[in-house]
Design an enzyme around this catalytic site. Structure first.
Site, mmCIF file in Angstrom:
data_model
loop_
_atom_site.group_PDB
_atom_site.id
_atom_site.type_symbol
_atom_site.label_atom_id
_atom_site.label_comp_id
_atom_site.label_asym_id
_atom_site.label_seq_id
_atom_site.Cartn_x
_atom_site.Cartn_y
_atom_site.Cartn_z
ATOM 1 N N ASN A 1 0.811 -1.222 0.000
ATOM 2 C CA ASN A 1 0.000 0.000 0.000
ATOM 3 C C ASN A 1 0.847 1.276 0.000
ATOM 4 O OD1 ASN A 1 -2.625 1.482 0.576
ATOM 5 N ND2 ASN A 1 -1.430 2.057 2.376
ATOM 6 N N GLN B 1 5.165 7.345 5.483
ATOM 7 C CA GLN B 1 4.795 6.206 4.628
ATOM 8 C C GLN B 1 3.795 6.644 3.559
ATOM 9 O OE1 GLN B 1 3.552 3.815 7.968
ATOM 10 N NE2 GLN B 1 4.880 2.143 7.375
ATOM 11 N N ARG C 1 2.686 -12.028 2.604
ATOM 12 C CA ARG C 1 1.624 -11.434 3.410
ATOM 13 C C ARG C 1 1.345 -10.065 2.809
ATOM 14 N NH1 ARG C 1 1.761 -7.686 7.645
ATOM 15 N NH2 ARG C 1 0.202 -7.889 9.272
ATOM 16 N N ASP D 1 0.249 -6.886 3.188
ATOM 17 C CA ASP D 1 0.039 -5.961 4.300
ATOM 18 C C ASP D 1 -0.963 -4.867 3.920
ATOM 19 O OD1 ASP D 1 1.170 -4.640 6.809
ATOM 20 O OD2 ASP D 1 1.631 -3.106 5.321
ATOM 21 N N LEU E 1 -5.796 -0.177 -0.765
ATOM 22 C CA LEU E 1 -5.018 0.066 -1.981
ATOM 23 C C LEU E 1 -5.621 1.117 -2.910
ATOM 24 C CD1 LEU E 1 -3.957 -3.576 -2.982
ATOM 25 C CD2 LEU E 1 -2.757 -1.921 -1.557
ATOM 26 N N GLU F 1 -4.006 -9.332 4.798
ATOM 27 C CA GLU F 1 -4.095 -8.704 6.114
ATOM 28 C C GLU F 1 -5.163 -7.621 6.044
ATOM 29 O OE1 GLU F 1 -2.352 -5.853 9.460
ATOM 30 O OE2 GLU F 1 -2.038 -5.480 7.347
ATOM 31 N N HIS G 1 2.926 -9.243 15.845
ATOM 32 C CA HIS G 1 3.855 -8.133 16.087
ATOM 33 C C HIS G 1 3.116 -6.830 16.381
ATOM 34 C CE1 HIS G 1 2.439 -7.795 12.057
ATOM 35 N NE2 HIS G 1 2.936 -6.579 11.975
HETATM 36 C C1 GLC Z 1 0.222 -3.572 8.962
HETATM 37 C C2 GLC Z 1 1.336 -4.074 9.868
HETATM 38 C C3 GLC Z 1 1.694 -2.999 10.851
HETATM 39 C C4 GLC Z 1 2.122 -1.755 10.094
HETATM 40 C C5 GLC Z 1 1.035 -1.317 9.109
HETATM 41 C C6 GLC Z 1 1.522 -0.240 8.169
HETATM 42 O O1 GLC Z 1 -0.958 -3.362 9.650
HETATM 43 O O2 GLC Z 1 0.925 -5.256 10.516
HETATM 44 O O3 GLC Z 1 2.738 -3.413 11.707
HETATM 45 O O4 GLC Z 1 2.392 -0.695 10.977
HETATM 46 O O5 GLC Z 1 0.626 -2.402 8.298
HETATM 47 O O6 GLC Z 1 2.506 -0.769 7.291
#
Ligand code: GLC
Length: 553
Positions: free
Chosen positions: A139, A203, A233, A235, A240, A277, A344
């Site tokens: 993303n 980001q 995975r 994320d 998107l 996710e 995590h």
């Molecule tokens: C996902 C990850 C998380 C991260 C976020 C942004 O949710 O699990 O740790 O901060 O994406 O990339």
């Protein structure tokens, strides 16, 4: 050519104004990579996997260190490693801020070694019967990524359209702020304009309305697929594609983008896992499984907090409700849920999948220290052993539920030995990234000499958890019922969680006592495969029994 037809269809939906020739050239560029006839002996391996997730550096320094721990992981019963971000990154979001998609971080490779170290590790893990999946943040990137550094140079830079720029911070106003209490806006000013970001302000979100971004991300996935990675995975998948006047989550075109990734991976080498996710309700998440043509698997987010809720309440209703077909719909053949107790991230209580009452109850029951709060009450940053107040019986009850309910279980590194929150590591991370991200409390380094010492002591918390969890995994691996069987709850007093799983000619019954008192054990004929006590009259407080009831030859 079936995938090519799919790709053309998706292309026309995503980019109706772009000439088909652009897609054709892209597909042509994939030709040399193709290995469509590679047949994985076990195409649906992810349904029977036991997954373990870890940060390579925090687990054991680097890939050499991880390699040395492969026997430990194999002994525990792990069959798939989910490597938390390993690609080039300044590490401000624990690696989810990628600045180089094509190389593994040098500190993980180790001094004086080259990238062969990583491919060597891949081969060695495979020799141990352990598959590898890893994170690709699809993303967004880091603001240090070369695409972004180009993009910010000028409005007419060729990379400008890789990201989402605007003169004002007003667009996509209905998109919620995910990192509540940490970020105040989804826009950040850089030069004369603002860029859009769904997560941290370092980001920037990628712009999938630009087909070059889609191709670039496909190339990244293909590159690692060629190196031997068994899956990705995906994320932050719900975010998107952005559409004005919507919440910018789960948009129809997001699904088309994901289907495009899947078709590309299938076109080149079928069988590479795509794992979604999506912190959403199950009926939204199943959309990411498509008709078996999108992701192969997705995390079951709402089940996780409800396992905690059930234990706190001493009542199984919340688990039965969330897994009822009216809430968790059936999923297409060939797809799977991934389940977890901890990961995590924080114990997420996002309002998109828990009610306000559930959120408040779980937060109150488990946030034992105000420092653990994340996102203003929407999450708790604590390890499993901390949440369960270091009570082995509660921890094992939770593991037993996760390992016997439908889905592929994911174990978070250290939780198999009762690892605790790490305040020193959190403080170190806050200094580095400048954000008060309490999730770093649950990240911390493994102290292997201390673990070895604890494992030598029969009564230590580490040993009690480790030995019982290992036994559960051993039993789980002797039957496909766990990863594939149907689920049927028994109608019984709600302090007990009792259900049957059936797969072909096998039927297993599982009983969990959620209450703090011993209860009468229901009458079940069969072979006791696992249980925290052999007394058949009573099932002790927080006890569990795994019983193979019938095997019809
Ligand atoms: C996902 C990850 C998380 C991260 C976020 C942004 O949710 O699990 O740790 O901060 O994406 O990339």
């Amino acid at each position: 050519m079936e995938e090519f037809t799919r790709l053309s269809l998706y292309w026309n939906l995503l980019y109706p104004d772009c000439p088909a020739g652009i897609l054709n050239s892209f597909v042509k560029s994939l030709e040399p990579l193709r290995n469509p006839d590679v047949q994985d002996g076990d195409a649906e391996w992810y349904k029977d996997a036991v997954v373990y997730s870890l940060y390579v550096d925090l687990f054991n320094h680097d890939f050499a260190g991880l390699r040395a721990k492969l026997p430990y992981l194999q002994d525990l019963g792990v069959t798939c490693l989910w490597l938390l971000p390993i690609l080039g990154s300044p590490g401000r979001d624990a690696g989810f801020d990628i600045s180089d998609h094509y190389s593994v971080r040098p500190d993980l490779i180790g001094e004086g070694k080259n990238e062969d170290e990583f491919s060597g590790f891949v081969a060695e893990a495979h020799r141990y019967g352990i598959r590898l999946i890893f994170d690709v943040a699809i993303n967004h990137t880091s603001d240090r990524h070369p695409w972004y550094l180009e993009s910010r140079k000028s409005a007419d830079n060729p990379y400008r359209q890789y990201y989402i720029w605007s003169d004002t911070p007003d667009r996509y106003a209905a998109a919620r702020i995910i990192f509540k209490g940490i970020e105040e806006s989804n826009w950040e000013k850089d030069g004369d304009q603002y860029f859009f970001h769904r997560f941290f302000n370092f980001q920037p979100d990628l712009n999938y309305r630009n087909p070059e971004v889609l191709f670039a991300m496909c190339r990244v996935l293909l590159y690692w697929q060629q190196i031997g990675i068994d899956g990705f995975r995906a994320d932050a998948i719900p975010y998107l594609w952005k559409d004005e006047h919507t919440d910018c989550e789960n948009r129809p075109m997001t699904h088309i983008v994901v289907k495009f990734f899947r078709a590309v991976l299938d076109y080149v080498k079928p069988g590479t896992l795509l794992l979604a996710e999506a912190c959403q309700l199950p009926d939204r998440v199943v959309e990411y499984l498509g008709n078996g043509d999108e992701c192969h698997a997705a995390y079951h987010f709402p089940l996780m907090p409800r396992m905690f809720k059930a234990i706190a309440e001493g009542n199984s209703d919340s688990i039965r409700t969330v897994l009822d077909p009216s809430v968790t719909p059936a999923i297409p053949a060939g797809t799977q849920w991934f389940t977890f107790l901890r990961c995590h991230d924080e114990l997420s209580l996002e309002r998109v999948y828990v009610t306000e009452a559930e959120r408040a109850f779980i937060h109150q029951a488990y946030c034992h220290d105000p420092q653990w709060d994340f996102r203003e009450g929407e999450g708790i940053s604590a390890r499993l052993a901390e949440l369960m107040e270091r009570k082995p019986e509660k921890i094992l009850l939770a593991y037993s539920m996760m390992l016997s309910l439908p889905g592929t279980p994911v174990i978070y590194y250290g939780d198999e030995v009762g690892k605790l929150n790490d305040t020193a590591y959190y403080q170190e991370a806050v200094r580095l990234n400048g954000k008060d991200d309490t999730r770093f409390l649950v990240r911390g380094r493994m102290d292997w000499p201390a673990v070895a010492e604890e494992l030598r002591q029969p009564d230590s918390l580490a040993n009690q958890i480790h030995s019982a969890l290992k036994a559960m995994i051993r039993v789980r691996k002797c039957s496909k019922v766990f990863g594939n069987g149907t689920l049927q709850f028994a109608d019984i007093r709600n302090e007990l969680l009792m259900f049957q799983r059936i797969w072909h000619n096998e039927c297993w019954t599982f009983v969990h006592n959620l209450s703090r008192n011993p209860l009468e054990m229901p009458d079940i004929d069969g072979e006791l495969m696992l249980g925290s006590g052999l007394d058949s009259e009573k099932i002790e407080a927080y006890g569990y029994r795994w019983i193979r009831t019938t095997v019809n030859e």
